[in-house]
Write a protein that holds these residues in place. Structure first.
Motif, PDB file in Angstrom:
ATOM      1  N   LYS A 147       0.833  -1.210   0.000  1.00  0.00           N
ATOM      2  CA  LYS A 147       0.000   0.000   0.000  1.00  0.00           C
ATOM      3  C   LYS A 147       0.863   1.253   0.000  1.00  0.00           C
ATOM      4  CE  LYS A 147      -1.777   0.789   4.009  1.00  0.00           C
ATOM      5  NZ  LYS A 147      -0.927   1.919   4.481  1.00  0.00           N
ATOM      6  N   ASP A 148       1.914   1.250   0.826  1.00  0.00           N
ATOM      7  CA  ASP A 148       2.811   2.402   0.891  1.00  0.00           C
ATOM      8  C   ASP A 148       3.541   2.614  -0.430  1.00  0.00           C
ATOM      9  OD1 ASP A 148       2.035   2.675   3.509  1.00  0.00           O
ATOM     10  OD2 ASP A 148       3.905   1.906   4.373  1.00  0.00           O
ATOM     11  N   LEU A 149       3.999   1.520  -1.033  1.00  0.00           N
ATOM     12  CA  LEU A 149       4.748   1.632  -2.286  1.00  0.00           C
ATOM     13  C   LEU A 149       3.856   2.117  -3.422  1.00  0.00           C
ATOM     14  CD1 LEU A 149       7.013  -1.563  -2.183  1.00  0.00           C
ATOM     15  CD2 LEU A 149       7.621   0.798  -1.602  1.00  0.00           C
ATOM     16  N   ALA A 150       2.592   1.701  -3.410  1.00  0.00           N
ATOM     17  CA  ALA A 150       1.661   2.163  -4.446  1.00  0.00           C
ATOM     18  C   ALA A 150       1.405   3.659  -4.314  1.00  0.00           C
ATOM     19  CB  ALA A 150       0.354   1.384  -4.349  1.00  0.00           C
ATOM     20  N   ALA A 151       1.353   4.140  -3.066  1.00  0.00           N
ATOM     21  CA  ALA A 151       1.102   5.562  -2.833  1.00  0.00           C
ATOM     22  C   ALA A 151       2.298   6.412  -3.209  1.00  0.00           C
ATOM     23  CB  ALA A 151       0.725   5.788  -1.368  1.00  0.00           C
ATOM     24  N   ASP A 152       3.506   5.898  -2.928  1.00  0.00           N
ATOM     25  CA  ASP A 152       4.734   6.636  -3.229  1.00  0.00           C
ATOM     26  C   ASP A 152       5.889   5.655  -3.321  1.00  0.00           C
ATOM     27  OD1 ASP A 152       6.915   8.283  -3.463  1.00  0.00           O
ATOM     28  OD2 ASP A 152       6.618   9.355  -1.575  1.00  0.00           O
ATOM     29  N   PRO A 153       6.315   5.293  -4.539  1.00  0.00           N
ATOM     30  CA  PRO A 153       7.393   4.311  -4.695  1.00  0.00           C
ATOM     31  C   PRO A 153       8.686   4.700  -3.991  1.00  0.00           C
ATOM     32  CG  PRO A 153       6.282   4.673  -6.786  1.00  0.00           C
ATOM     33  CD  PRO A 153       5.762   5.718  -5.836  1.00  0.00           C
ATOM     34  N   ASN A 154       8.901   5.996  -3.800  1.00  0.00           N
ATOM     35  CA  ASN A 154      10.115   6.459  -3.117  1.00  0.00           C
ATOM     36  C   ASN A 154       9.871   6.780  -1.642  1.00  0.00           C
ATOM     37  OD1 ASN A 154      12.745   6.527  -4.173  1.00  0.00           O
ATOM     38  ND2 ASN A 154      12.115   7.986  -5.758  1.00  0.00           N
ATOM     39  N   GLY A 155       8.700   6.444  -1.148  1.00  0.00           N
ATOM     40  CA  GLY A 155       8.349   6.743   0.228  1.00  0.00           C
ATOM     41  C   GLY A 155       9.321   6.216   1.273  1.00  0.00           C
ATOM     42  N   PRO A 156       9.865   4.990   1.093  1.00  0.00           N
ATOM     43  CA  PRO A 156      10.773   4.456   2.114  1.00  0.00           C
ATOM     44  C   PRO A 156      12.051   5.264   2.334  1.00  0.00           C
ATOM     45  CG  PRO A 156       9.911   2.674   0.757  1.00  0.00           C
ATOM     46  CD  PRO A 156       9.501   3.963   0.095  1.00  0.00           C
ATOM     47  N   LYS A 157      12.348   6.201   1.448  1.00  0.00           N
ATOM     48  CA  LYS A 157      13.536   7.034   1.658  1.00  0.00           C
ATOM     49  C   LYS A 157      13.351   7.978   2.850  1.00  0.00           C
ATOM     50  CE  LYS A 157      16.065   8.539  -1.728  1.00  0.00           C
ATOM     51  NZ  LYS A 157      16.561   9.217  -2.951  1.00  0.00           N
ATOM     52  N   THR A 158      12.102   8.342   3.129  1.00  0.00           N
ATOM     53  CA  THR A 158      11.850   9.341   4.171  1.00  0.00           C
ATOM     54  C   THR A 158      10.851   8.891   5.230  1.00  0.00           C
ATOM     55  OG1 THR A 158      10.162  10.365   2.760  1.00  0.00           O
ATOM     56  CG2 THR A 158      12.393  11.279   2.639  1.00  0.00           C
ATOM     57  N   LYS A 159      10.198   7.750   5.023  1.00  0.00           N
ATOM     58  CA  LYS A 159       9.183   7.275   5.965  1.00  0.00           C
ATOM     59  C   LYS A 159       9.455   5.827   6.328  1.00  0.00           C
ATOM     60  CE  LYS A 159       5.691  10.303   3.903  1.00  0.00           C
ATOM     61  NZ  LYS A 159       4.408  10.356   3.161  1.00  0.00           N
ATOM     62  N   ILE A 160       9.159   5.463   7.575  1.00  0.00           N
ATOM     63  CA  ILE A 160       9.406   4.097   8.046  1.00  0.00           C
ATOM     64  C   ILE A 160       8.094   3.468   8.503  1.00  0.00           C
ATOM     65  CG2 ILE A 160      10.462   2.733   9.900  1.00  0.00           C
ATOM     66  CD1 ILE A 160      12.912   4.528   9.682  1.00  0.00           C
ATOM     67  N   ASN A 161       7.774   2.321   7.923  1.00  0.00           N
ATOM     68  CA  ASN A 161       6.610   1.531   8.333  1.00  0.00           C
ATOM     69  C   ASN A 161       6.944   0.074   8.109  1.00  0.00           C
ATOM     70  OD1 ASN A 161       4.037   0.697   9.089  1.00  0.00           O
ATOM     71  ND2 ASN A 161       3.236   0.896   6.999  1.00  0.00           N
ATOM     72  N   GLY A 162       7.473  -0.584   9.118  1.00  0.00           N
ATOM     73  CA  GLY A 162       7.912  -1.961   8.963  1.00  0.00           C
ATOM     74  C   GLY A 162       7.121  -2.920   9.821  1.00  0.00           C
ATOM     75  N   THR A 163       7.634  -4.126   9.941  1.00  0.00           N
ATOM     76  CA  THR A 163       7.041  -5.157  10.802  1.00  0.00           C
ATOM     77  C   THR A 163       8.046  -5.624  11.847  1.00  0.00           C
ATOM     78  OG1 THR A 163       7.728  -6.906   9.269  1.00  0.00           O
ATOM     79  CG2 THR A 163       5.519  -5.969   8.947  1.00  0.00           C
ATOM     80  N   GLY A 164       9.142  -4.858  12.003  1.00  0.00           N
ATOM     81  CA  GLY A 164      10.245  -5.276  12.860  1.00  0.00           C
ATOM     82  C   GLY A 164       9.978  -5.120  14.340  1.00  0.00           C
ATOM     83  N   PRO A 165      10.972  -5.463  15.157  1.00  0.00           N
ATOM     84  CA  PRO A 165      10.795  -5.491  16.615  1.00  0.00           C
ATOM     85  C   PRO A 165      10.665  -4.117  17.269  1.00  0.00           C
ATOM     86  CG  PRO A 165      13.069  -6.034  16.024  1.00  0.00           C
ATOM     87  CD  PRO A 165      12.283  -6.017  14.760  1.00  0.00           C
ATOM     88  N   TYR A 166      11.023  -3.067  16.554  1.00  0.00           N
ATOM     89  CA  TYR A 166      10.949  -1.719  17.126  1.00  0.00           C
ATOM     90  C   TYR A 166      10.179  -0.786  16.197  1.00  0.00           C
ATOM     91  CZ  TYR A 166      14.438  -3.537  20.283  1.00  0.00           C
ATOM     92  OH  TYR A 166      15.086  -4.313  21.206  1.00  0.00           O
ATOM     93  N   VAL A 167       9.471   0.144  16.801  1.00  0.00           N
ATOM     94  CA  VAL A 167       8.683   1.142  16.074  1.00  0.00           C
ATOM     95  C   VAL A 167       9.457   2.460  16.079  1.00  0.00           C
ATOM     96  CG1 VAL A 167       6.505   2.423  16.016  1.00  0.00           C
ATOM     97  CG2 VAL A 167       6.528   0.020  16.753  1.00  0.00           C
ATOM     98  N   PHE A 168       9.510   3.087  14.938  1.00  0.00           N
ATOM     99  CA  PHE A 168      10.234   4.350  14.796  1.00  0.00           C
ATOM    100  C   PHE A 168       9.653   5.423  15.716  1.00  0.00           C
ATOM    101  CE2 PHE A 168      10.684   8.504  12.629  1.00  0.00           C
ATOM    102  CZ  PHE A 168      12.070   8.571  12.532  1.00  0.00           C
ATOM    103  N   VAL A 169      10.540   6.130  16.438  1.00  0.00           N
ATOM    104  CA  VAL A 169      10.141   7.241  17.296  1.00  0.00           C
ATOM    105  C   VAL A 169      10.568   8.565  16.696  1.00  0.00           C
ATOM    106  CG1 VAL A 169      10.420   8.343  19.562  1.00  0.00           C
ATOM    107  CG2 VAL A 169      10.129   5.852  19.404  1.00  0.00           C
ATOM    108  N   GLU A 170      11.886   8.711  16.454  1.00  0.00           N
ATOM    109  CA  GLU A 170      12.342   9.981  15.895  1.00  0.00           C
ATOM    110  C   GLU A 170      13.734   9.853  15.304  1.00  0.00           C
ATOM    111  OE1 GLU A 170      12.588  12.974  18.934  1.00  0.00           O
ATOM    112  OE2 GLU A 170      14.158  11.920  20.059  1.00  0.00           O
ATOM    113  N   HIS A 171      14.042  10.781  14.407  1.00  0.00           N
ATOM    114  CA  HIS A 171      15.382  10.961  13.863  1.00  0.00           C
ATOM    115  C   HIS A 171      15.731  12.422  14.028  1.00  0.00           C
ATOM    116  CE1 HIS A 171      18.017  11.411   9.990  1.00  0.00           C
ATOM    117  NE2 HIS A 171      18.752  11.420  11.085  1.00  0.00           N
ATOM    118  N   ILE A 172      16.686  12.704  14.887  1.00  0.00           N
ATOM    119  CA  ILE A 172      17.194  14.063  15.070  1.00  0.00           C
ATOM    120  C   ILE A 172      18.491  14.159  14.281  1.00  0.00           C
ATOM    121  CG2 ILE A 172      17.956  15.799  16.708  1.00  0.00           C
ATOM    122  CD1 ILE A 172      14.999  15.036  16.958  1.00  0.00           C
ATOM    123  N   LYS A 173      18.451  14.876  13.170  1.00  0.00           N
ATOM    124  CA  LYS A 173      19.616  14.949  12.290  1.00  0.00           C
ATOM    125  C   LYS A 173      20.829  15.454  13.058  1.00  0.00           C
ATOM    126  CE  LYS A 173      21.005  16.409   7.674  1.00  0.00           C
ATOM    127  NZ  LYS A 173      21.415  15.044   7.323  1.00  0.00           N
ATOM    128  N   GLY A 174      21.930  14.740  12.912  1.00  0.00           N
ATOM    129  CA  GLY A 174      23.146  15.080  13.618  1.00  0.00           C
ATOM    130  C   GLY A 174      23.161  14.618  15.062  1.00  0.00           C
TER     131      GLY A 174
END
Length: 532
Positions: free
Chosen positions: A181-208
């Motif tokens: 569903k995510d790839l259909a909406a935006d094929p390049n979406g994974p470059k800037t958005k995280i939606n996985g099935t892994g053991p941890y859920v994304f909280v934040e990315h503070i650049k630097g």
């Protein structure tokens, strides 16, 4: 989790790890404790979040904990594979059909159910990326013919040609499963958005600053992960990383440190630090942009390779950096590696460096480049890119070549090379296993392998590679690998400088993490716990 095929162990080999102090695996018999947040160092910041289009560990260490793969390597039995999203699988005897049954009840972090459609969409993107999407695994999965999804939990890959190493490629840590569903909406979406099935859920990315994640309470592997969360702290300077380790602000650096850094930590921390060592499925490459003059001339490229004293350099660099072993396109010591007696016959590997440099000067003179000047493009990581660059500048100075050493952060470093703006660069071959189908892909024509930053086009090389993929006889496969390697080095497109040696420091409170010959493996952190 099982397979109906026997692991072809001749294709890969693990490296024995040397551990100082009790290793995480030895202490893993203790009952894991739940809770706590692991803080660990990441010595480079990822240029984006998309594992499919990356070949730097900075992306895996950043994003790996948020995702799952179809299969993965069993680090207790490396290089055997085990299931991740796949509950079980079957491989046809002719290696032309791979059938996977998925774990039921797996959910993406947005709450959507994972189905076979998501696996299909992921592998379609890997093997045939849409316009504007980069897949550095395109060549790896080119042999897949069709992907069928007869029901929500079954995925069938039908091959158009045999690839004797395909099962291991399904275990690649880079092949994280994205939402269809995510790839259909935006094929390049994974470059800037995280939606996985892994053991941890994304909280934040503070650049630097850092990337952080929290426990996925809906993770399909019951009882995991053990940690409440993690924080990957960007420590771009080696001194800052070492100070943070000594002070306990971070408890691990999972990529690798230098011998000198190891010795400093052991001296300062004593039995509070754990050190594990292994040979490494990683090398630095001297990479020429064949689209730029005068590097379109094989004489110039070959001369610059012949001026490098790898054998002497390995002795000096191994004392101050993670660079150590002299080798060809396959990791030294692994089953398909070129023996030293054959390696020394190839351009750039001669042991008589004086004679080799005299020949290099002649080649430059013939090419009209006796006063050659150029810029060496490099990454600004202290270990081992900086010492490698300093070494190369000195080596080329000894044949009268003047080189400007230019270093940059990871994102612009990669972007500069990917755009073909470099003359000569220190590139890398970042492998997760020793199999030749992976190691050789870096050298294919750029139309097939976007990660080939020499930008050469060589249909004969491509043919040798394809023939070796189909070959199931070990000796014939070795012969094809040798032919491939010889053609790459005789044409001097790009060539390994030295292979690395891995040294990983962790505080002894960090439990459940497993050492391997690749820093690309073990990034999910699901079994890591803190004995605090």
């Amino acid at each position: 989790m099982n397979s109906l095929v026997t692991r072809r162990s001749v294709l890969m080999t693990g490296a024995a790890a040397v551990a100082f102090g009790s290793s995480a695996s030895e202490l893993g018999a203790q009952s894991p404790k739940k809770g706590g947040t692991l803080q660990f160092a990441i010595s480079a910041e990822t240029p984006h979040y998309d594992n499919h289009g990356s070949d730097t560990y900075a992306t895996l260490h950043f994003a790996g904990p948020f995702y799952s793969t179809l299969l993965r390597f069993d680090l207790d039995k490396f290089p055997e594979v085990q299931g991740d999203l796949a509950d079980k699988w079957e491989v046809a005897p002719d290696l032309m059909t791979y059938t996977f049954k998925l774990h039921p009840g797996v959910k993406f972090h947005d709450g959507a159910d994972l189905t076979s459609a998501d696996v299909k969409a992921t592998y379609d993107r890997l093997r045939n990326p849409p316009q504007g999407v980069v897949s550095t695994r395109k060549a790896t999965f080119a042999d897949i013919g069709t992907i069928e999804t007869p029901d929500p939990l079954t995925v069938i890959f039908k091959m158009k040609a045999v690839n004797a190493s395909m099962l291991e490629h399904f275990a690649s840590p880079w092949n994280v499963i994205y939402s269809a569903k995510d790839l259909a909406a935006d094929p390049n979406g994974p470059k800037t958005k995280i939606n996985g099935t892994g053991p941890y859920v994304f909280v934040e990315h503070i650049k630097g600053g850092h990337v952080s994640g929290k426990r996925n309470d809906s993770y399909f592997k019951k009882g995991l992960p053990y940690l409440d969360g993690f924080r990957g702290v960007f420590t771009l300077q080696a001194a800052a990383m070492l100070n943070a380790l000594q002070g306990g602000q971070v408890l691990a650096e999972f990529r690798g440190i230098s011998p000198a850094e190891r010795d400093r930590l052991v001296q300062a921390m004593g039995d509070k630090i754990r050190i594990e060592e292994s040979s490494w499925t990683l090398n630095l490459l001297v990479c020429f942009n064949v689209e730029k003059k005068p590097f379109d001339d094989v004489r110039v490229r070959k001369a610059l390779l012949m001026a490098i004293d790898r054998w002497g350099g390995s002795q000096g660099l191994s004392r101050i950096s993670t660079l150590r072993s002299v080798g060809g396109v396959i990791r030294p010591g692994s089953p398909f590696a070129t023996p030293e007696a054959e390696l020394v016959k190839l351009p750039g590997f001669a042991k008589d460096i004086k004679a080799s440099r005299e020949e290099a000067k002649k080649l430059l003179k013939e090419a009209g480049q006796s006063n050659l000047k150029f810029q060496l493009w490099n990454r600004n990581l202290a270990m081992p890119y900086t010492p490698a660059g300093i070494f190369l500048v000195d080596q080329w100075r000894q044949i009268g070549v003047e080189v400007e050493h230019k270093q940059s952060d990871t994102a612009p470093y990669l972007a500069h090379m990917n755009a073909g703006n470099h003359d000569v660069a220190i590139d890398f071959s970042n492998l997760f296993m020793d199999d030749s189908s992976l190691a050789l892909a870096k050298y294919l024509s750029v139309s097939r392998a976007p990660e080939n930053r020499s930008r050469h086009k060589d249909t004969e090389l491509d043919k040798i590679y394809d023939d070796h993929l189909r070959e199931r006889d070990v000796e014939k496969r070795k012969a094809l690998i040798r032919a491939f390697e010889k053609r790459v080095f005789e044409n001097a497109y790009q060539e390994p400088l030295l292979w690395w040696h891995r040294i990983v420091p962790t505080h002894k409170t960090v439990m459940g993490w497993k050492m391997s010959p690749s820093h690309n493996l073990g990034a999910q952190l699901e079994e890591v716990w803190l004995n605090a």
